[in-house]
Enzyme design. Sequence first.
Site, PDB file in Angstrom:
ATOM      1  CE  LYS A  86     -66.328  50.915 115.385  1.00 24.79           C
ATOM      2  NZ  LYS A  86     -67.630  51.419 115.899  1.00 24.79           N
ATOM      3  CB  SER A 161     -70.273  50.255 113.373  1.00 26.61           C
ATOM      4  OG  SER A 161     -69.890  51.084 114.468  1.00 26.61           O
ATOM      5  CB  SER A 185     -71.761  51.114 117.145  1.00 27.67           C
ATOM      6  OG  SER A 185     -72.524  51.585 116.068  1.00 27.67           O
TER       7      SER A 185
END
Length: 490
Positions: A86, A161, A185
Amino acid sequence: MCLYNQLNMELPTSLKEIQKKIAENQLTCVDLVSAYLKNIRASKNLNAYIEVFEEEALLRANQLDKKYQLDPETCGALFGLVVSIKDLICYEGHGVTAASKILENFKSIYSSTAVERILNADAIIIGRTNCDQFGMGSDNSNSVYGVVKNPFDTSRVAGGSSGGSAVSVAANTCLVALGTDTGGSVRQPASFTNVIGLKPTYGRVSRHGLLAYGSSFDQIGFFAHAAEDIAIVTAIASGADEFDATCVERTDNIFTTFGELQKFPEHSKTKKIAFLKQSFDAALLDADVLKSMQTARTTFEKLGHTVEVVEFNLLDYIVPAYYVLTTAEASSNLSRYDGVRYGYRSPESTNLETMLKKTRTEGFSEEVKRRILTGAFVLSAGYYDAYFSKAQRVRRLISENIDRIFNDFDLIILPISPVVPWKIGEKSDDTVKMYMADIFTVLANMAGVPGISVPMGFGEETNLPIGIQILAKKWCEAELLQITEKVLSS
């Protein structure tokens, strides 16, 4: 439109299978990386990747193939594992922007502890994935790089997210992805994309090299198709770290030696499982989500576990307390992004004060600015006791209530999201509605316990992926992974 069916899904979906094929000369690391790169190109429309390390990944794959040919015994436990990370996790010499303009063109000068540890075990990092800016969002639409699309219906969100990380695994562009979980997330996008997503116990995995949003909530988590892959990656990434005082070494860790990781211990006894009464509220849940909870209950009963419904009367307080606390921490953590030392600096700056104002105004998204301002407000002298202190007390009560449930039960089952993946843009104009999508997932972060998203198939009415959430006592990730494997094979 479903892009999922257009991708090459014949690639192995577990590390054990990959390593077996390599040992039998049916596959090489270069073959594997090349196939993943082909899928990345085919799924470009999903917008999962910000940057693909194509040449670097192929070079490392070639080096690892040569290492294996010389002596297979010298290869690490993650040999053959291709990973995405990420865009909140630092990787030395590579960009890390938190999907924000404020860090455009910034490259990290060091790697996060988790990245270092998986690289030392011979993993291959194939690219960095899209996310909500600084991890602030529930549908991965709050990114300077654009929205991430769901591979099962490209008109819908992938969750946030860590939407890019979830999609990178769901679209078979890598075997495992590293994401971050501040309030769900990892688990929510895992549910929306039909993969497994683990948020470890707070303190299990070092946060060193993770761009902070809410320091007392953030955890690096993992996505995969197989529970055993999450087990081995979690084990290797875990452990005490001199750069993170909140990270601990667990001597009772069930993740033992590398050779035994893929056969984590059986917990043969039947479990006592608590379903929170509110998680069966038909007024709160979509029909398909409610049906998945009923299916989960039946599944656990068939597996021989004892299932009871229990009360949890603090559900209405979780989201408000969570957003008071995380915005407060964000307002402090994000004060370092000012255009002085690194990242974006407004070209219209004429003096220091103007530079600070314009840089932060232009560099942060509306959602990030909203949370910074909210955090500054709840920490202000006149409102500290009314908001921040009270939210801290609520957090303690929530943690105590969860501990009380775990005195009588081994596991807690909850939905992931009260709704199925929504249409892109559907919740963009309703901040409160977006925040309430986290009502079930923030509980694990408030209490610091581990949680996992387990795929439960597709909704009858929507034909969209749905997952359930399982919580366990602190440091009991092994039980989560073991029962996940049982559920998926039942």
